[in-house]
Design a protein around this motif. Sequence first.
Motif, PDB file in Angstrom:
ATOM      1  N   LEU A   1       8.195 -29.666  18.772  1.00  0.00           N
ATOM      2  CA  LEU A   1       8.749 -28.414  18.244  1.00  0.00           C
ATOM      3  C   LEU A   1      10.268 -28.472  18.156  1.00  0.00           C
ATOM      4  N   GLN A   2      10.919 -29.035  19.190  1.00  0.00           N
ATOM      5  CA  GLN A   2      12.371 -29.160  19.155  1.00  0.00           C
ATOM      6  C   GLN A   2      12.812 -30.040  17.990  1.00  0.00           C
TER       7      GLN A   2
ATOM      8  N   GLN B   1      11.185 -30.486  15.202  1.00  0.00           N
ATOM      9  CA  GLN B   1      10.970 -29.721  13.975  1.00  0.00           C
ATOM     10  C   GLN B   1      12.060 -28.676  13.769  1.00  0.00           C
ATOM     11  N   TYR B   2      12.482 -28.007  14.875  1.00  0.00           N
ATOM     12  CA  TYR B   2      13.570 -27.042  14.776  1.00  0.00           C
ATOM     13  C   TYR B   2      14.871 -27.722  14.342  1.00  0.00           C
ATOM     14  N   ASN B   3      15.113 -28.916  14.865  1.00  0.00           N
ATOM     15  CA  ASN B   3      16.327 -29.633  14.480  1.00  0.00           C
ATOM     16  C   ASN B   3      16.289 -30.025  13.010  1.00  0.00           C
TER      17      ASN B   3
ATOM     18  N   LEU C   1      14.594 -28.437  10.689  1.00  0.00           N
ATOM     19  CA  LEU C   1      14.749 -27.176   9.966  1.00  0.00           C
ATOM     20  C   LEU C   1      16.209 -26.745   9.927  1.00  0.00           C
ATOM     21  N   SER C   2      16.917 -26.923  11.055  1.00  0.00           N
ATOM     22  CA  SER C   2      18.327 -26.554  11.110  1.00  0.00           C
ATOM     23  C   SER C   2      19.143 -27.386  10.123  1.00  0.00           C
TER      24      SER C   2
ATOM     25  N   ASN D   1      13.699 -22.394  24.789  1.00  0.00           N
ATOM     26  CA  ASN D   1      14.554 -22.941  23.712  1.00  0.00           C
ATOM     27  C   ASN D   1      15.150 -21.818  22.875  1.00  0.00           C
TER      28      ASN D   1
ATOM     29  N   ILE E   1      18.128 -22.564  20.290  1.00  0.00           N
ATOM     30  CA  ILE E   1      17.739 -23.214  19.037  1.00  0.00           C
ATOM     31  C   ILE E   1      17.099 -22.200  18.091  1.00  0.00           C
ATOM     32  N   ILE E   2      16.211 -21.378  18.626  1.00  0.00           N
ATOM     33  CA  ILE E   2      15.515 -20.389  17.798  1.00  0.00           C
ATOM     34  C   ILE E   2      16.487 -19.364  17.241  1.00  0.00           C
TER      35      ILE E   2
ATOM     36  N   ASN F   1      18.694 -20.939  14.420  1.00  0.00           N
ATOM     37  CA  ASN F   1      17.962 -21.097  13.159  1.00  0.00           C
ATOM     38  C   ASN F   1      17.677 -19.746  12.504  1.00  0.00           C
ATOM     39  N   THR F   2      17.385 -18.747  13.323  1.00  0.00           N
ATOM     40  CA  THR F   2      17.140 -17.412  12.770  1.00  0.00           C
ATOM     41  C   THR F   2      18.405 -16.848  12.127  1.00  0.00           C
TER      42      THR F   2
END
Length: 322
Positions: A66-67, A69-71, A73-74, A127, A130-131, A134-135
């Motif tokens: 997930l981290q 994927q968040y990176n 996405l960022s 996290n 990170i969330i 991105n939001t």
Amino acid sequence: MRKVYYIYNPQTQTYDRIYPTLRQRTMSILRRLFMGMGLGAGAFLLLLFLFGSPSEKQLRIQNSQLQAQYNVLSRRMDEALGVLKDLQQRDDNLYRVIFGADPVSAAIRKAGYGGTNRYEHLSNMKNAQIIINNTQKLDLLNKQLYIQSRSYDDLLGMCRNYEEMLQSIPAIQPVSNKDLRQTASGYGMRIDPIYNTRKFHAGMDFSAAIGTDVYATGNGIVVKMGWQSGYGNTVEIDHGFGYKTVYAHLHEFRTTLGKKVVRGEVIAGVGNTGKSTGPHLHYEVHVKGQHVNPINYYFMDLAPVDYDKMIQMAANHGKVFD
């Protein structure tokens, strides 16, 4: 091998063998059993602490994924914001320049979200940083895309009105001046003919005989007509799209207040009224309320060679009429 226990007998001076009772044997077994269980539990807990349970290991793997994927996405949102920034720069510095429109203000493009903390409900999540980051990027992207979409709607409207705008922009000389002989003085600092001091000249002067035709330089509406201090008899035309023109020191009016005029239509005759030392027309161009050099607005009248010649003539520091 089973252990055998002995005890010394001082009376016989020998060692007698000891046979434990059932209770003793039971307690010994239980003690060993509990010690083994304790050691086993300790070892299990140690291994669990060091390596975790299979479910925890799976959760750590999922969390790591997930981290990642968040990176990703960022980074993609950063790339999207970069592309959007390029579109914004083209909008402000190319498309809007073509139509003579003001760029979208930075205050509108970069306006934030005021009031309460929009992301407080995310702060307790794992996290969370990170969330939240991105939001925030997603909110910024959505907002700026909306603003850019509205800007393109405005540009589409400008495209539809482009022909009307071209007809409205001042684009010819206000008097007949094909040979440029009527060019008297240009825009900028000049010597005042009456007070003999340097003064800013906000337009261009064209020398001509009294009564010479004065033309509207673009389509528009006559919004002012009458006497103005220093300027004498004056006509002002609002061309729309931020453009206005002023015609001063007139001898007579040949139009009416509120009339829609077209480029090349006669609106007045050259005069010598107001603060003037000789028959001439004083002509100004205003764009969005600011004086600009009228010499840049004769592109339908002058060839490049004539334009260069007029620039040289208008830049001279000779006699001005007002």
